[in-house]
Design an enzyme around this catalytic site. Structure first.
Site, mmCIF file in Angstrom:
data_model
loop_
_atom_site.group_PDB
_atom_site.id
_atom_site.type_symbol
_atom_site.label_atom_id
_atom_site.label_comp_id
_atom_site.label_asym_id
_atom_site.label_seq_id
_atom_site.Cartn_x
_atom_site.Cartn_y
_atom_site.Cartn_z
ATOM 1 N N ASP B 390 0.871 -1.157 0.000
ATOM 2 C CA ASP B 390 0.000 0.000 0.000
ATOM 3 C C ASP B 390 0.914 1.215 0.000
ATOM 4 O OD1 ASP B 390 -2.205 1.641 0.407
ATOM 5 O OD2 ASP B 390 -1.841 1.635 2.560
ATOM 6 N N LYS B 391 0.402 2.343 -0.355
ATOM 7 C CA LYS B 391 1.268 3.523 -0.321
ATOM 8 C C LYS B 391 1.072 4.333 0.952
ATOM 9 C CE LYS B 391 0.398 7.412 -2.170
ATOM 10 N NZ LYS B 391 0.762 8.250 -1.041
ATOM 11 N N GLU B 492 -5.467 18.769 4.802
ATOM 12 C CA GLU B 492 -6.178 19.947 5.241
ATOM 13 C C GLU B 492 -5.661 20.387 6.603
ATOM 14 O OE1 GLU B 492 -10.435 19.691 5.552
ATOM 15 O OE2 GLU B 492 -10.592 21.230 4.018
ATOM 16 N N THR B 670 -2.213 1.330 -4.869
ATOM 17 C CA THR B 670 -2.661 2.454 -4.060
ATOM 18 C C THR B 670 -3.964 3.010 -4.591
ATOM 19 O OG1 THR B 670 -2.116 4.668 -3.345
ATOM 20 C CG2 THR B 670 -1.171 3.959 -5.416
ATOM 21 N N ARG B 811 -5.272 4.089 -8.056
ATOM 22 C CA ARG B 811 -6.715 4.221 -8.025
ATOM 23 C C ARG B 811 -7.389 2.857 -7.994
ATOM 24 N NH1 ARG B 811 -8.185 8.723 -8.047
ATOM 25 N NH2 ARG B 811 -10.319 8.174 -8.508
#
Lengths: 367, 1321
Positions: B390-391, B492, B670, B811
Site C-alpha cells: 500500500d502507499k 487539510e 494504491t 486508483r
C-alpha cells in the site's frame, strides 16, 4: 486457529492505538539480551580443506593399523567346526536324524571323528551352532515369562499369556513358552584319541558359560537358593518337548532348575537365524601342553534335537579366543578397507581441491 | 457450542425499558465468550478437536491396531507415550490460550456502564446489560453494545464516534439521533420512553442497519446513521443515551470476528505431500515384507512349526502375511513420527518470539515492537518473491507537512535545496516566541516567509487567511491556547496548522461563523456558505462576510481546475506559479492553488437565491448544486499555491533497494491517483531516472487496455533486441554487477538497475518476456485494471507486469488489490506478501500468503488481519532478509535432518525383516523406540531448528542475494527430500549390516557369543544414536552453548537411560518389563562393539563429509562464501567486529531530504488534492439542520466491511465482472455500499472512498500530457540542481570501491546498511 476476535483488542490495548490511560512508563521494548537478539556467542565451524582433508587422512591412518591388528589377531585364533546334522547318508548321524521323533524313548547316539591340525592353546570354547533356526522370530522371542524364570511363585503357577501355546499342559508349564520348549538338548562329548588309540575324555566345564547378570539376577529358582527344587516345582509340568523336568537338568544344585546354565544360554535368544551358543569350556591345563593338542578326536553326540524337519543344521565348534573375542576376519578386513578408502578419498579430494577448488585463490563473492 | 441455539431470527423486536417483553425473545445478553472451553468441557472438547487432526487420528489408529495381539509388534507404550506427549503439549497450549481469552472476556464483561433502570442510572457490568436497556455513555467511553442513539448532549442529537477498533479508520464519524428522541434529554423522560424497534436480525454488515421505531403511534425509519456500534469510542461528545438493540454475540463487532482463514506455508504443503508419499512408501515396505512373510511362512515357517507353531487364528501363510503387513505398518510408522508436527510448531513459535523480541524492529517513537501474530508462516518469509505494498501510511507516513508555498509569484521554503545548507537546516523557525498559539510540532525553515508575514505583505496575509478559513476542519480547545484540529484529511490539517503558525489561527466555528485570531487579534467571520469539495469539482470554497462587511469567496483546489477560473489579470502570477508548481511536483509534493474573489452584495444575494433553490431540489440536487457552485467560482484572483510533502517513512528507499536486490518484486497498489503514485514511486526509488520507459495503461475500454499492454510488450521486445546487439554494453554491466553486493546504504538505490540486469538472465525464464531485462515500469490505473483482471486478459497483463521492474497500480479499490494479489498468487506460483496499514488493505493482506500490517496512523484493522505487524516499512527488510531467511534455512535444515534420522532409524527394521522371517520383530529395545524420537534425538535438532544461522544478520542485509535460495526453493524440495531419504536408507543399511557382519561371528572376550538379540539391539541402537549425533553436529552451523548442551546431553541421556533400563534395580521391581537386564554392561564393555560402532559411524559419515566438502569447494553457495570470507576476516581482524557501522548512516534518518535531492526533478506532479467531502454541509446546515442523507451516506460508506463483503461475494460468484466497470452507474449491481453513496459519483469513486483517505477522481488523462512538458522541466532541473548527475556518478564510484574492497576479502566488515545505523543504539 484462534477466533479472529480478541476482546482485549477491543480495548485499544493494541499497538498503535494507545489509549489515553496507557503511559509510556511500561516500556515494551524487548530486552537486549544475547539470547533474545539471537546473538549468542557461537562456534561456527566450516568445512574447509584445512579440516576435512586431514580428517580423512587421520581416519585412514588410524583405521588401517587397527584393521591389520584385528586381522592378524583374528588369524591367530584357532577355530574348528564340524557339522553333525546328518543330512548326508554317509554321515554317522544320518540314522539318528532320520528316525528321530520326540516321543522315542531310546537315545540315539552317533560318533564323529575329526582331527585338529594345529594345537589349541589357552581356554578352548566349545559351541553348538544352529542354522536356519529362527530364534529371532517375533512370536518366538516373546514366548517366555521372565517373571517365572526369576523365581516368582505366582508366575510359576500361572505363566504369562505370552507363553501360548506352551502355557499349560494340564498343569502350568515351567519354564513356559516356545523358547524353553525348544531348548537344545543334544549332549556333546569330546574324546581325544591318542596316537595309540586310547580315548581320553576331555573335561568339559558346564559352568561359566552364561552372563553373570543372567545367572545371578535374571534367572532364579523359585523359593530361594537352597530350597528343595522338586518340592518347589510341584504342581507344574515340564515343557512338552523336554525329557526331564526342569529340576532334573543337573545334579549340581547350583546349576539346576532355572539357573541351569544351558537353559540360560538357550533363553538368551540369538539375533540371527544362524547362530552359535557356548556349550562348554575346556579349561587350559596348568602345564605347558596345549589344551587340545593336534591329533584325532571323536565327538559323541546324543542326538536328541531334531532339525531335519525345517532343514536346519547343527554344528559343533571349537575355538580359542583373544582380547577381541573369537575369530572374526570381517572386522579386520572392514577396517582395512574403510581406512584405505578414506585415505584414497583424502588424496582424491586434495587433488580436486588443488586443481579445481576455488576457495583459496579467490575469496570474492560472486553475485 | 453446547448452548441450544434458538431458531434464526426473522426480525428483531425490542421495546425500550421493558425487560419482561424483551425476555420473551431470548436475545443474547451482553456477555461475550470468546473462550472455547471451561474446566469441565476442556478435556473432551479439546481431545475431540485434536483428534480431528489427521496425524493424531492416524496414531490413534495405530494404537488400536496394537491392541490386537496377533498384530502388535510393539508394546503399547511405544505409541501411546509420544501420542500422549503430543496431545498434552497441544492441550497445554490451548489451555493457556483459552485462559487468556477467559481473562480478557472477564475484563470486558466486567466493565462498568450506566444503565437506566426504573428511571435511575445504575452502574451495571457490561455482561448484565440487556437488549432493550437504555444506557448512558460518556466521552471517550467504549460503546458497550450496538445501540440506537436516542439523545446526546450535543445540539441536534449529534454525536461523534471513532471507529478505529471496528474498521480501522481513525477519523471521526458523526451519528445523529432521530429528532423525536433527541428531545428526551434527561433520564426521567427517557425512563418513560417505550418505543418499540423492529429491525433486521443480527448480521455482520457494519455499514447497514435497517429498522423502524414505533413510538406514539408513529413510524420512524432507522438507518445506520442512528446506530452506535460496539467497539466504537465516543469522542467530542459529553454524553449520550442509547437503546441496546444487539448485545454480546449479536453485535456487529462480534458477528464480524469470524474465524480467520488458516494460512499454510508452501513448506507445509510440501511437508504434507511428502508425508503422504512416505505413507505410500510405508505401505510399499509393508507389502514387500508381507509378501516376504507369506513366502517365508510357506517355505520355512510351516516346517518350523515343531518349535514355533502358528498362532491359533492363523491357519495359512496368507493370513499370516496379512497380519504381518499391519505389524510392519506399526513398526515402520516411525518414518512419519508424530513428533514432526509438534517440533515444527515449536520451532515456528520460537521464531515468532525472536521476531517479537527483535529490538531492531522496535519502533521507539510509537513504542511498538514487531509482532508475529501468526506463528505458522515464518519460513515462508524467506521465500517471498512479490511484495504488494500500500502507499499511504505504508511507504509514506501519512503525515502531511506544509513544505513550500508560492505566494503571489514568489516561492518560499526553498532553503533546503541550497547546497551545503544541511547544517542550517537543523534549526526550524521558532514560532512560539511571537505566536503563543503556534503548534510546536510544525517545522518550517524559510525565515523569509515569516518576515513577509511580519512585514505585512497583503498577499501573504490573504494567502494564510484562505488557509485559515477555507476548510472543514473542526477545532477543539481543551484549555486556553491548546488547540486540537480534527481534520478530514491530513492535507487539510497541515494547511490549517501552517496558517496557525504563521499567525492566522483558526480557533472555533459555529454553523454560521468562523473565529480566527489574525496576528494576535480575534476576528470573527460570518460564514455564508461552504461550497464543499467533491471529486469532480476538485476544489472547495467558502463565502464569508468579513468583519468589515465585505463578502469574499475563498477557494482552494487543484491548479488545473482553478487556473481555468482565474480572472484575466491573474495571468502573470499564474505563469510564475505554474512554474513553481511544476517544481514542487517534481519534488513529489502535493500541490494546491489558492484564490479569492470579492463579491458584491447583489452578486451574493442573487447567487444565494439560486443556491437555496438548488439545495432544496429533490431530484438532481447534486448536479444543480454543482452548477450553482460553478457559477460563483469565476474570475478568481490567484493568491498562490501550497506544496505539501507526503512524508516517506524512514528508510523506505533503502528498503526497497535492498529488497529488489534480493530479487523481490515490489508492486505498489494504491488508491491514490496516478500522478501521486508515480511521484511516490520516484521518491522511494522504485522508479529511477534509469528506468527506460514507464508504460502507462490508462484505457477505459477493453480494447484500449489490451492495446496498451500489447504496445508495452512490443517496446520491451524491441529494446531487448537492440540491447542484444550491444553485447559489449551488457558484459560491462555484468562486470559491474559482480562487484555490486557490498553496496552501502546511500548508493543502494543506484545499483538497483544494474543488479537487476545481472540477476535477470540467471533466473530461468518462464516466458520470453520474463527474460527481458529492461528497466521498465508499468503504471496501471484502477479502471484499466478492471479490464486487465478479466479472465481473458489477466495472463497478458501478468506477463507484461512481471516483465517490468516496477509495477504501480493506482486508483485501485480494496477488492482490486486483493484480485491482483490473487492473480499473481494463482499464476506465478510464487510467495506473495502484502503490506498495508489501513482497512482498505485488509482484503489484500488476507489474500496474500503473508500479510503484514503496519501499526501506524490508520487504526488496527490491518494489523488485526495481518500475520505480522510492525510500525515501520523499513522493518520489512529485517523481517524478510534476516528473520525470514533464517526461518526458512532452519526449517529446511530441520526437515532434512528429521526425515533423515527417522529413515535411518526405521529402515533398519526393514533389513532385519529378511533375517527374522518377516515376523515384524524389532531390532531395538521397545524403550529405545519409544524414546528415540522424543528424547534421544529431539532436542539437538530442535536447537538447530531454533538457533541455527549460516551467516550473521548484518551479512544477510549486506548481501541480499543470500535471499535467493529461498525464492527458488532450493533448500528443501523434493530433490533434497530424496537425498535425505537416500542418506537415511544408506545409514540404515550400514547400521544393520555392519553389526550383522561383525557380530554374527564375534564372541566376547570370555567366549560368550555376541550374536544374541539383545547385544545386537544395543549395538545397533548405540551406533544409531552416535551416527545421528555426529550428523547433527555436521549440520549445525552455529554452535551455541545450548546446542552443545543438547547434543552432548542427548548422547549422555542415551547412555544414562540405557544403563538405567538395563540395571538390576529396575529389573527386580518389574521383571516382566525390563528384559534387557545387563545387556548394556555386557555389550558396551566389549572392544569389538566399540570398534563396530566406530566403523559404522565412519562409513555413514565419511561419504557425507566428502560430498559436502566437494560441494563447498567446487560449487560454493553465496552463503558459504560469505561465511568463509567472514572466517578469514575474523582471523585477520580479531577485535574489529563492528567497524564501519557509522558509514551507513547517511541514508536512514535523512532519507527524505536526500531522496529529493537525488531525484532528477523531471516529472510533472499530480495536482494532488487529497481531499474528500467534509463536514461542510454539516457545518452550514444551521439550526433546523437535517443532516443531508447524501453527505452522511458518504461517511456511512466509508466502512471496511462492505468491501470485505464484496470480496466474499466475489469469491462466491467468480463469473461476475469486477464492479469497477465502465461508467454505467448501476448501483444495484455493484457492491452493497455503492447503493448508499453512488450519487456522489461513478461507482469506482465510492468504492475507493470506502478505504482511501486520499482519493480523487481523475478523468481519463494519460501521462502523455505531462511528458510533453518533460524536456523543459528537465532542463530547468538540470540547471538548478547541477550537482545531481555528479552525485550519481560519485555514488556509483563509491559503490564500486565498496565492491572492490569486498573482493579483497580483507575489509573489516563492509559497512552495514542504513537501517542498522539508524536504529541500532
Amino acid at each position: 486457529m484462534a477466533s479472529g476476535y480478541n476482546a482485549k483488542e477491543e480495548d485499544g490495548h493494541r499497538a498503535g492505538a494507545a489509549g489515553p490511560g496507557e503511559s509510556a512508563s511500561r516500556s515494551r521494548k524487548p530486552d537486549n539480551t544475547a539470547f533474545k537478539q539471537q546473538r549468542l556467542p557461537a562456534w561456527q565451524p566450516i568445512l574447509t580443506a584445512g579440516t576435512v582433508l586431514p580428517a580423512f587422512f587421520i581416519i585412514g591412518l588410524i583405521f588401517i593399523p587397527i584393521g591389520i591388528g584385528l586381522y592378524v589377531t583374528s588369524n591367530n585364533i584357532r577355530e574348528f567346526e564340524i557339522d553333525y546334522t546328518g543330512t548326508d547318508p554317509s554321515s554317522p548321524c544320518y540314522n539318528c536324524s532320520q528316525t528321530y521323533s520326540w516321543n522315542s524313548t531310546t537315545l540315539c547316539t552317533c560318533t564323529l571323528t575329526f582331527s585338529l591340525n594345529q594345537p589349541f592353546e589357552g581356554n578352548v570354547f566349545m559351541y553348538y551352532g544352529l542354522s536356519n533356526f529362527y530364534q529371532n522370530h517375533r512370536r518366538y522371542v516373546k514366548s517366555r515369562d521372565d517373571s517365572q524364570l526369576n523365581g516368582d511363585l505366582s508366575s510359576l503357577k500361572s505363566p504369562s499369556k505370552e507363553c501360548e501355546p506352551y502355557h499349560t499342559n494340564e498343569k502350568p508349564i515351567a519354564p513356559c513358552g516356545a523358547i524353553a520348549n525348544s531348548m537344545f538338548n543334544d549332549t556333546l562329548e569330546l574324546f581325544y584319541i591318542d596316537p595309540n588309540e586310547t580315548r581320553t575324555p576331555i573335561p568339559l566345564m558346564k559352568k561359566g558359560i552364561a552372563w553373570w547378570t543372567d545367572k545371578h539376577v535374571k534367572f532364579r529358582n523359585p523359593g530361594g537358593s537352597n530350597a528343595n527344587l522338586t518340592a518347589v516345582f510341584q504342581g507344574t509340568t515340564k515343557p512338552v518337548n523336554w525329557r526331564k523336568p526342569v529340576y532334573e537338568l543337573d545334579s549340581d544344585p547350583e546349576n539346576n532348575g532355572f539357573i541351569n546354565e544351558d537353559l540360560i544360554v538357550w533363553m538368551r535368544t540369538a539375533a540371527l537365524p544362524t547362530f552359535r551358543k557356548l556349550y562348554r569350556i575346556i579349561q587350559k591345563k596348568n602345564n605347558m601342553t596345549p589344551t587340545l593338542p593336534r591329533g584325532n578326536y571323536t565327538l559323541e553326540v546324543t542326538y536328541n534335537y531334531p532339525v531335519h524337519s525345517f532343514e536346519g543344521r547343527k554344528r559343533m565348534i571349537l575355538s580359542t579366543i583373544s582380547w577381541m573375542g573369537g575369530k572374526n576376519p570381517f572386522l579386520g578386513i572392514a577396517y582395512m578397507t574403510v581406512g584405505s578408502i578414506c585415505f584414497v578419498l583424502g588424496v582424491v579430494l586434495l587433488f580436486i581441491h588443488h586443481k579445481y577448488g576455488n576457495r583459496n585463490n579467490s575469496s570474492d563473492i560472486p553475485s | 457450542m453446547f448452548r441450544k441455539r434458538p431458531p434464526p431470527e426473522e426480525e428483531r423486536r425490542v421495546r425500550a425499558n421493558d425487560r419482561e417483553y424483551n425476555e420473551k425473545f431470548q436475545y443474547a445478553n451482553n456477555c461475550i465468550m470468546t473462550s472455547k472451553y471451561n474446566i469441565i468441557t476442556f478435556l473432551p472438547v479439546n481431545l475431540f478437536e485434536q483428534f480431528q487432526e489427521v496425524a493424531n487420528t492416524y496414531f490413534l489408529f495405530l494404537l488400536i491396531l496394537q491392541l490386537i495381539p496377533q498384530i502388535s509388534s510393539l508394546s503399547w507404550f511405544t505409541t501411546i507415550v509420544p501420542l500422549v506427549l503430543v496431545l498434552s503439549i497441544t492441550a497445554v497450549k490451548d489451555a493457556t490460550d483459552d485462559y487468556f481469552r477467559h481473562k480478557s472476556d472477564n475484563q470486558v464483561n466486567n466493565r462498568q456502564s450506566q444503565v437506566l433502570i426504573n428511571g435511575i442510572l445504575q452502574k451495571e457490568k457490561w455482561m448484565n446489560v440487556r437488549v432493550g436497556d437504555i444506557i448512558k455513555l460518556e466521552n471517550n467511553q467504549f460503546v458497550a453494545a450496538d445501540l440506537l442513539l436516542l439523545s446526546s448532549s450535543e445540539p441536534h442529537g449529534l454525536c461523534y464516534i471513532e471507529t478505529a477498533e471496528l474498521d480501522g479508520e481513525t477519523n471521526m464519524k458523526v451519528r445523529q439521533s432521530l429528532s423525536v428522541t433527541s428531545e428526551l434529554g434527561d433520564p426521567n423522560h427517557l425512563a418513560q420512553f417505550d418505543g418499540e424497534v423492529v429491525c433486521e436480525p443480527p448480521n455482520n454488515k457494519l455499514d447497514r442497519f435497517c429498522g423502524t421505531l414505533y413510538w406514539r403511534e408513529c413510524k420512524y425509519g432507522l438507518s445506520n446513521q442512528n446506530m452506535l456500534l460496539r467497539g466504537c469510542v465516543l469522542r467530542n461528545t459529553e454524553s449520550c443515551y442509547g437503546l441496546v438493540i444487539f448485545a454480546g454475540p449479536d453485535t456487529k463487532l462480534m458477528q464480524n470476528s469470524g474465524r480467520t482463514k488458516f494460512k499454510r506455508t508452501s513448506i507445509d504443503r510440501l511437508m504434507n505431500t511428502l508425508v503422504l508419499w512416505i505413507f505410500g512408501f510405508l505401505v510399499c515396505m509393508g507389502v514387500i515384507l508381507a509378501i516376504g512373510n507369506a513366502v517365508w511362512e510357506r517355505e520355512v515357517g510351516f516346517l518350523f512349526q515343531s518349535y514355533l507353531p502358528w498362532d491359533p487364528p492363523v491357519d495359512n501363510f496368507l493370513f499370516s502375511a496379512f497380519l504381518s503387513f499391519w505389524s510392519y505398518v506399526i513398526i515402520l510408522n516411525t518414518v512419519v513420527p508424530i513428533s514432526l508436527y509438534v517440533s515444527v510448531e515449536v520451532i515456528r513459535l520460537c521464531h515468532s518470539y525472536f521476531i517479537n523480541w527483535d529490538r531492531r524492529m522496535f519502533c521507539n517513537r510509537s513504542s511498538t515492537p514487531a509482532e508475529a501474530r501468526s506463528t505458522t508462516l515464518n519460513e515462508e518469509l524467506g521465500q517471498v518473491e512479490y511484495i504488494f505494498s500500500d502507499k499511504t501510511g505504508t511507504l509514506t507516513q501519512n503525515i502531511m507537512t506544509f513544505n513550500k508555498c508560492s505566494i503571489n509569484g514568489r516561492a518560499y521554503g526553498e532553503v533546503m535545496n541550497i547546497p551545503g545548507a544541511q547544517h542550517k537546516r537543523a534549526q526550524p523557525l521558532d514560532f512560539s516566541t511571537w505566536n503563543p498559539l503556534a503548534d510546536r510540532d510544525f517545522c518550517f525553515y524559510d525565515a523569509s516567509l515569516l518576515e513577509a508575514v511580519k512585514v505585512g505583505e497583503p498577499a501573504v496575509h490573504e494567502f494564510f487567511r484562505v488557509l485559515s478559513l477555507c476548510h472543514t476542519v473542526m477545532s477543539e480547545e481543551k484549555s486556553e491556547g491548546e488547540l486540537v484540529y480534527k481534520a478530514q484529511s491530513p492535507d487539510e490539517g497541515a494547511l490549517v496548522t501552517a496558517a496557525r503558525n504563521f499567525g492566522f489561527v483558526f480557533r472555533s466555528r459555529t454553523p454560521s461563523t468562523i473565529t480566527t485570531q489574525e496576528l494576535g487579534k480575534a476576528v470573527t467571520y460570518t460564514l455564508l456558505a461552504i461550497l464543499d469539495f467533491n471529486n469532480i469539482r476538485k476544489r472547495m470554497s467558502v463565502i464569508v462576510r468579513t468583519p468589515e462587511g465585505r463578502i469574499r469567496l475563498y477557494c482552494k483546489g487543484a491548479d488545473t481546475v482553478l487556473f481555468e477560473r482565474l480572472h484575466s489579470c491573474s495571468h502573470d502570477v499564474m505563469n510564475i506559479t505554474s512554474d513553481h508548481l511544476n517544481e514542487y511536483a517534481g519534488d513529489g509534493l502535493r500541490t494546491l492553488a489558492l484564490a479569492y474573489r470579492d463579491l458584491s452584495e447583489e452578486q451574493w444575494a442573487e447567487w444565494a437565491e439560486r443556491y437555496r433553490g438548488a439545495d432544496k431540489a429533490i431530484d438532481c440536487r447534486e448536479d444543480r448544486l454543482a452548477a450553482a457552485y460553478e457559477e460563483i467560482e469565476q474570475d478568481l484572483m490567484l493568491l498562490g499555491a501550497t506544496a505539501i510533502e507526503d512524508k516517506l517513512q524512514e528508510g523506505v528507499a533503502e528498503t526497497i533497494a535492498i529488497l529488489s536486490l534480493a530479487n523481490i518484486k515490489i508492486w505498489v497498489l494504491t488508491g491514490d491517483k496516478q500522478e501521486t503514485a508515480v511521484n511516490i514511486g520516484y521518491s522511494c526509488k522504485m522508479l529511477t531516472d534509469d528506468t527506460t520507459e514507464v508504460f502507462i495503461v490508462n484505457g477505459h475500454t477493453v480494447q484500449s487496455v489490451r492495446e496498451d499492454l500489447r504496445r508495452a510488450r512490443e517496446r520491451m521486445m524491441e529494446s531487448a533486441r537492440t540491447r542484444d546487439g550491444g553485447k559489449e554494453v551488457e558484459t560491462q554491466w555484468g562486470g559491474a554487477c559482480s562487484l555490486g553486493n557490498g553496496f552501502s546504504s546511500g548508493d543502494a538505490a543506484n545499483c538497483v538497475p544494474d543488479q537487476e540486469k545481472c540477476a535477470q538472465p540467471q533466473a530461468p525464464p518462464t516466458s520470453v518476456l520474463e527474460s527481458i531485462s529492461g528497466e521498465f515500469a508499468l503504471v496501471i490505473s484502477g479502471h484499466s485494471l478492471a479490464h486487465a483482471l478479466e479472465a481473458d486478459m489477466e495472463q497478458e497483463f501478468l506477463e507484461t507486469a512481471c516483465a517490468c521492474r516496477a509495477v504501480i497500480c493506482c486508483r485501485v479499490t480494496p477488492l482490486q488489490k486483493a484480485m491482483v494479489v490473487e492473480l499473481v498468487k494463482r499464476h506465478k506460483n510464487a510467495v506473495t506478501l502484502a503490506i498495508g496499514d489501513g482497512a482498505n488493505d485488509v482484503s489484500m493482506i488476507k489474500t496474500a500468503h503473508i500479510g503484514v500490517g503496519i501499526s501506524g496512523q490508520e487504526g488496527i484493522q490491518a494489523v488485526l488481519a495481518s500475520d505480522y505487524s510492525f510500525s515501520q516499512f523499513r522493518f520489512l527488510q529485517r523481517l524478510l532478509l534476516v528473520h525470514g531467511r533464517w526461518s526458512y534455512l532452519r526449517m529446511c535444515r530441520f526437515l532434512c535432518y528429521f526425515f533423515y534420522k527417522n529413515f535411518a532409524f526405521t529402515m533398519v527394521h526393514f533389513w532385519f525383516g529378511f533375517f527374522c522371517g518377516f515376523s515384524a520383530q524389532t531390532v531395538y529395545d521397545q524403550y529405545f523406540i519409544t524414546l528415540y524420537n522424543i528424547v534421544y534425538t529431539s532436542l539437538p535438532v530442535l536447537a538447530m531448528g531454533i538457533f541455527d544461522q549460516d551467516v550473521p544478520e548484518q551479512r544477510s542485509l549486506e548481501y541480499p542475494k543470500l535471499y535467493e535460495p529461498g525464492q527458488l526453493n532450493l533448500l528443501f524440495n523434493k530433490r533434497e527430500f530424496f537425498i535425505c531419504i537416500a542418506q537415511g536408507i544408506y545409514t540404515s543399511v550400514v547400521l544393520f549390516f555392519i553389526p550383522y557382519g561383525v557380530l554374527s561371528q564375534a564372541t566376547q572376550s570370555n567366549g560368550v557369543p555376541l550374536a544374541d538379540y539383545q547385544t545386537f539391539a544395543v549395538t545397533t541402537a548405540t551406533a544409531l544414536v552416535i551416527v545421528v549425533s555426529v550428523q547433527i553436529s555436521l549440520d549445525t552451523g552455529y554452535w551455541t552453548a545450548i546446542n552443545h548442551f543438547f547434543v552432548w546431553g542427548s548422547v549422555g541421556a542415551y547412555f544414562t537411560i540405557l544403563f538405567t533400563m538395563h540395571s538390576s534395580v529396575l529389573f527386580n521391581i518389574f521383571p516382566k518389563q525390563f528384559h534387557f537386564l545387563g545387556s548394556s554392561q555386557n555389550t558396551l564393555a566389549q572392544p569389538v562393539v566399540w570398534l563396530t560402532i566406530a566403523l559404522a559411524t565412519v562409513i555413514c559419515i565419511a561419504p557425507v563429509l566428502a560430498f559436502r566438502f566437494l560441494k563447498l569447494d567446487l560449487k560454493p553457495q553465496l552463503s558459504d562464501t560469505v561465511r568463509y570470507t567472514q572466517l578469514v576476516q575474523q582471523k585477520k581482524w580479531k577485535p574489529g567486529g563492528r567497524a564501519g557501522r557509522r558509514v551507513g548512516g547517511i541514508g536512514g534518518s535523512q532519507g527524505g531530504a536526500l531522496g529529493r535531492l537525488g531525484r532528477g526533478g523531471s516529472r510533472r506532479s499530480g495536482y494532488a488534492f487529497a481531499h474528500q467531502e467534509g463536514f461542510g454541509e454539516l457545518i452550514t446546515s444551521g439550526k433546523n439542520m437535517r443532516l443531508s442523507s447524501l453527505a452522511l451516506a458518504t461517511f456511512a460508506s466509508r466502512h471496511s466491511a462492505s468491501w470485505i463483503d464484496t470480496l466474499r461475494k466475489k469469491k462466491h460468484n467468480p463469473h461476475s465482472t469486477p464492479p469497477t466497470g465502465d461508467s454505467s452507474p448501476a448501483p444495484s449491481l455493484g457492491p452493497p455500499l455503492s447503493t448508499s453513496s453512488s450519487l456522489t459519483g461513478p461507482p469506482e469513486i465510492t468504492q475507493e472512498e470506502a478505504g482511501q483517505t486520499n482519493s480523487d477522481h481523475t478523468p481519463s488523462k494519460s501521462l502523455s500530457e505531462p511528458s510533453d512538458v518533460q524536456p523543459n522541466v528537465a532542463n530547468v532541473a538540470q540547471m538548478e540542481t547541477g550537482g545531481c548527475s555528479l552525485t550519481a556518478q560519485e555514488t556509483a564510484l563509491g559503490w564500486k570501491a565498496a565492491g572492490a574492497r569486498i573482493s579483497g576479502a580483507s575489509s573489516p566488515g563492509p559497512p552495514t546498511i542504513a537501517e542498522e545505523a539508524a536504529n541500532g543504539e
